[in-house]
Scaffold this active site. Structure first.
Site, PDB file in Angstrom:
ATOM      1  N   GLU A 181       0.868  -1.291  -0.156  1.00 47.47           N
ATOM      2  CA  GLU A 181       0.089  -0.008  -0.092  1.00 47.47           C
ATOM      3  C   GLU A 181       0.716   1.048   0.136  1.00 47.47           C
ATOM      4  OE1 GLU A 181      -2.765  -0.443   3.370  1.00 47.47           O
ATOM      5  OE2 GLU A 181      -3.584  -2.294   2.210  1.00 47.47           O
ATOM      6  N   GLU A 239      -6.533  -9.846  -3.059  1.00 47.71           N
ATOM      7  CA  GLU A 239      -7.365  -9.857  -1.670  1.00 47.71           C
ATOM      8  C   GLU A 239      -8.798  -9.700  -2.033  1.00 47.71           C
ATOM      9  OE1 GLU A 239      -5.660  -7.260   1.062  1.00 47.71           O
ATOM     10  OE2 GLU A 239      -3.725  -7.434   0.551  1.00 47.71           O
TER      11      GLU A 239
END
Length: 949
Positions: free
Chosen positions: A726, A827
């Site tokens: 991220e 994910e």
């Protein structure tokens, strides 16, 4: 080794505690070294349970033999001490003065707290049943006040050794008999089970008048499985509303005090007559606790309801949580967040949650925690019950969905600004010169469409970011329909830098994101997104907002229309056939191939080679039902937390790789490939405190140690690594170590282990709702890393998405595809309270991914209820039932297996189109049936497979 003395369990929990919270991640707490808690008197309730069918005994009879010592100490054995039986009429020195008749046992010469009287009950208990314990006990000797008497099971396993389970307690004094009560259940059957009574301090004689263990309330329906389950309306919490004072309760690192009111009578119980206050709290984890060991069963889901509020320290509002502390027989610890809510000092609030234990714990404690130190937690009631199974949600009935029809009034502005109103004190007018074509994402969904009018709304005199055009659409929306949002947007000249523009919905004053874009005044920009309403609102307003005050805003061709997903699916099926299948020729040879012409051939694919994976946590693999579904339906895995730095080194220099090792071993045993998630996590809130406290030099050293330690230990074992998670949403390492650190992480990882593909990984890439992580920003990010020499080998899209629309997702994939790198959804999860709608969402994502040539793999972020990062996103319910979303996933997996029947041609060949993977072919000759296995490897060219008969 003998366990610690039961009477010595008086120290308080201690240790450093911290939590990881993130929008898309599991919220878990690190392990910590803790002392044993202080326990107050008595696990005392009676839990009535159905009977276990057994031809040799009745569950309603006492399984303790010679329970009243009428036969002396027959079948009882003193545990490293002395014992004898006396008549209750006799004058035992310093004993109980009550004359109640009969006999009782006296246990003397006790040198340790755990010494007492025991009986082997192995042959008289069964796995899964719930048993009620009741004993009449007393004490004698040099004792002031009262002491605890404990009932304990010694559980001996040949494979794992001996463990101890405390099943009841009572506080007794010298003057009278006390009643000890409790319950227990055995999730697994030990090789030997010994019941014994223990507890008073050394030198105090233990007196036992009787002991009973029964499994009551027989169930006539229990015919197959051994085990009595608690009735679903029973609370396993003892003394749940404090009618028996604080018995069965204790403070977790603090004191607890019983009240009927406080605050000059202003705070009174919501239920019953009493509540407790956890006071003198010095840590946020201090609170009220109760041990529930033996009263919860593995693989059963439990509903939890607590009534709480806070008091004192000038804190008016705080997060309050219900948490489980679980200890396994090998002393590993786990924290399970069950429920949380914002509590106030004004009213009682209700916390509700649910939990399930995968393994067989040796100890389970439930506790209330959360507020800052100095703030009291007030607990009025706690209920923990076996959760009722929720009936499957029916598919929503949507009449006249009007797919593709714009619900925005006067979208083309033919009527000026009719239907529109300014939000705030801005000014609306109509201008001309906007695009006549639909924005690309809308065009991909709607197909051929009439041109736009070329008119736009001009918004001037904006003094707040939220000011812009608005329209009420309450009566035009239908529940459970997925709506696509599309518009052209632009800002006026004079804006400084890029401006964020957002199509938003106010749904009963809650903000819903309909799409975002960063725009400038030089050209028109497409904005696209989606949303869905699942609960009936009273008011829905759509509005366009975002640019800085003083910046003019222009909006053209705003469309909000319901999406026909089935039409998109028909297109995707054709795309899938083109993208994923390849031409295969089976060429037969061998003894029986002399005249194979016309011979019948049946081809069946048994396994599709495309990577379909799932997230797995260490606790999941203790549940054999989870492992069975996982191993049968996935060929890749990613670890939820167990490889992250905050898990492997929660405290500096103290490493925990055992959890990751055990998941890796499981995957290897089932031939499941693994992704390494993640080496670093750039978001500061996910970084453990000891790292945040390092200076620049020590942080640089720690980063290097993390790389060398992890990559060396697991060299060659992970196919992928998410190197620095991220980076579009955080900059912890870059802020402290400089811009080069990100590329250096990739370089060093590749040097230490050249085999895995190194990925970037981020969220909101594909849904149009976050300008920080748009496809354009992601492309720029990857190119920047590559320019610095980072060996970026793959693009990770997390895929935590709501109400997905195929054309929006596909647009992002098309843009990212120009990088030429493999794209993985790493994910993926979708969420809806209706499992049929959830199944539709999942099908949208799986079909879009599988039909796109740039996507090389899909990993779900879990599939089992209570072990997902988002509510209402599971495929399998907590106790193992496959829901509609899970059934849809399995149906798609089945659809994506290739089968073919036909005859061998005159050239000894059979041709078909199929997905890469493993196949079985059966050849039916005149004399026999031949069965062979072959593999179709992924490739662009037609494949010839030789089959030797």
């Amino acid at each position: 080794m003998r366990r610690a003395s039961a009477c010595c369990f008086t120290s308080l929990f201690s240790g450093i505690r911290w939590k990881i919270k993130h929008k898309h991640k599991h919220t878990q707490r690190s392990r910590e070294t803790m002392e044993k808690p202080k326990y107050n008197a008595g696990d005392n309730v009676e839990i009535v349970a159905p009977n276990t069918k057994d031809s040799n005994r009745s569950c309603t009879t006492n399984i303790i033999l010679n329970h009243d010592f009428s036969e002396g100490l027959h079948l009882w054995h003193p545990n490293c001490c002395d014992g004898h039986v006396v008549s209750a009429e006799s004058a035992y020195p310093d004993g109980i003065s009550e004359k109640s008749g009969g006999s009782y046992a006296v246990v003397t010469n006790r040198k340790e707290c755990w010494q007492g009287l025991e009986q082997d009950i192995t042959a008289r208990v069964c796995q899964g049943s719930t048993y009620t314990v009741s004993a009449c006990v007393g004490v004698s000797g040099p004792l002031q006040g009262s002491t605890e008497v404990l009932a304990t099971l010694k559980l001996e396993y040949q494979a794992t050794g001996t463990s101890y389970l405390r099943i009841g307690r009572a506080s007794v004094s010298k003057e009278r008999w006390g009643k000890l009560e409790g319950t227990f259940s055995l999730p697994t059957m030990p090789d030997r089970v010994v019941f014994y009574l223990e507890g008073p301090s050394p030198g105090i004689d233990l007196l036992i008048k009787s002991a009973l263990i029964t499994c009551s309330n027989p169930s006539e329906s229990e015919s197959v499985s051994h085990g009595c389950f608690p009735a679903e309306d029973e609370n396993i919490i003892l003394n749940p509303r404090f009618e028996d004072g604080v018995n069965n309760w204790s403070g977790r690192g603090c004191k607890i005090v019983l009240h009927d009111s406080i605050g000059d009578g202003k705070i009174v119980p919501l239920y019953g007559k009493y509540f407790v206050a956890a006071t003198e709290r010095t840590q946020n984890w201090n609170g009220v606790q109760q041990e529930i060991s033996g009263r919860v069963q593995r693989k059963l889901a439990y509903d939890v309801t607590a009534v709480v509020r806070i008091f004192g320290n000038n804190v008016t509002s705080s997060d309050v949580r219900v948490t489980l502390w679980v200890q396994t027989p090998n002393l590993r610890e786990q924290y399970i967040g069950v429920a949380n809510a914002q509590a106030t000092d004004k009213d009682w609030v209700q916390l509700q949650g649910k939990f399930l234990l995968n393994g067989s714990p040796s100890k389970v404690v439930i506790y209330i925690e959360g507020p800052p130190s100095g703030t009291d937690i007030l607990l009025n009631s706690l209920i923990v019950k076996h959760a009722e199974k929720t009936p499957p949600s029916p598919p929503p009935v949507i009449e006249n969905p009007a797919f593709g029809v714009n619900i925005i009034e006067n979208s083309n502005l033919n009527g000026g600004t009719n239907g529109w109103f300014p939000l705030g004190n801005c000014t609306l007018s109509v201008g001309t010169g906007s695009p006549h074509v639909l924005p690309p994402m809308a065009r991909d969904t709607l197909g051929p469409h009439e041109p736009l009018s070329g008119r736009y709304i001009l918004v001037t005199n904006r003094t707040q970011n939220w000011m812009g055009p608005a329209q009420m659409i309450t009566d035009k929306l239908k529940l459970f329909l997925t709506y696509q949002v599309s518009a052209w947007v632009r800002v006026g000249p004079g804006a400084t830098g890029l401006q964020n523009v957002n199509v938003a919905l106010g749904v009963d004053n809650q903000w819903v994101n309909g799409g975002q874009a960063e725009v400038n005044g030089e050209r028109w920009h497409e904005i696209g997104g989606s949303f869905r309403i699942e609960k009936q609102p009273s008011k829905v307003m759509v509005y366009v907002q975002g640019p800085a005050p003083g910046v003019d805003l222009m909006i053209a061709g705003l469309q909000i229309f319901p999406v026909d997903r089935q039409a998109r699916f028909r297109y995707l099926r054709l795309q899938t056939d083109k993208i994923r299948k390849q031409d295969v020729t089976l060429k037969f040879s061998g003894a029986d191939s002399g005249s194979p012409f016309g011979t019948l051939v049946k081809v069946r694919q048994t396994n599709n080679a495309f990577p379909f994976g799932s997230c797995v946590n260490r606790t999941n693999i203790d549940n054999e039902d989870f492992v069975d579904f996982f191993s049968k339906n996935f060929n890749w895995a990613v670890f939820g937390n167990e490889l992250k730095w905050y898990w492997t080194e929660a405290q500096q220099g103290k490493f925990n790789y055992q959890d990751a090792d055990e998941i890796l071993d499981l995957c290897k045993s089932h031939n499941i490939e693994t992704r390494g998630h993640c080496i670093f996590w750039e978001v500061e809130g996910t970084v453990q405190s000891w790292i945040r406290n390092l200076n620049k030099t020590d942080l640089s050293t720690a980063v290097q140690n993390r790389l060398s330690g992890l990559l060396t230990r697991y060299k060659g074992k992970f196919r992928h690594y998410d190197v620095n998670n991220e980076m579009l949403h955080g900059s912890f390492y870059q802020d402290r170590l400089g811009k080069d650190i990100r590329a250096n992480m990739f370089k060093t990882a590749h040097q230490l282990d050249p085999s895995p593909i190194l990925f970037v990984n981020d969220y909101h890439i594909e849904d149009g709702c976050d300008t920080r992580s748009s496809p354009e920003k992601y492309i720029e990010h990857v190119l920047d890393l590559q320019e610095q020499g980072a060996p970026v080998g793959g693009i990770g899209i997390q895929g935590h998405i709501d109400s997905p629309v195929g054309s929006v997702v596909c647009s992002a994939l098309d843009k990212l595809g120009i990088l030429g790198l493999p794209i993985w959804f790493t994910e993926l999860d979708v969420s809806s309270i209706n499992e049929h709608v959830r199944a539709d969402d999942l099908e949208v994502m799986l079909r879009e991914c599988f039909a796109h040539p740039a996507v090389d793999g899909i990993t779900l972020w879990g599939f089992w209820e209570l072990f997902m990062s988002r509510d209402n996103s599971h495929l399998v319910n907590a106790e193992g039932d496959i829901n509609e979303a899970g059934a849809r996933y399995l149906a798609l997996k089945k659809e994506w297996l290739s089968h073919a029947n036909g005859d061998i041609n005159d050239q000894g060949e059979f041709q078909f189109r199929g997905f890469p993977g493993t196949y079985n072919v059966q050849i039916f000759t005149a004399s026999k049936k031949v069965s062979k296995t072959f593999v179709v490897e992924k490739g662009d060219l037609p494949l010839v497979v030789s089959i030797d008969l």
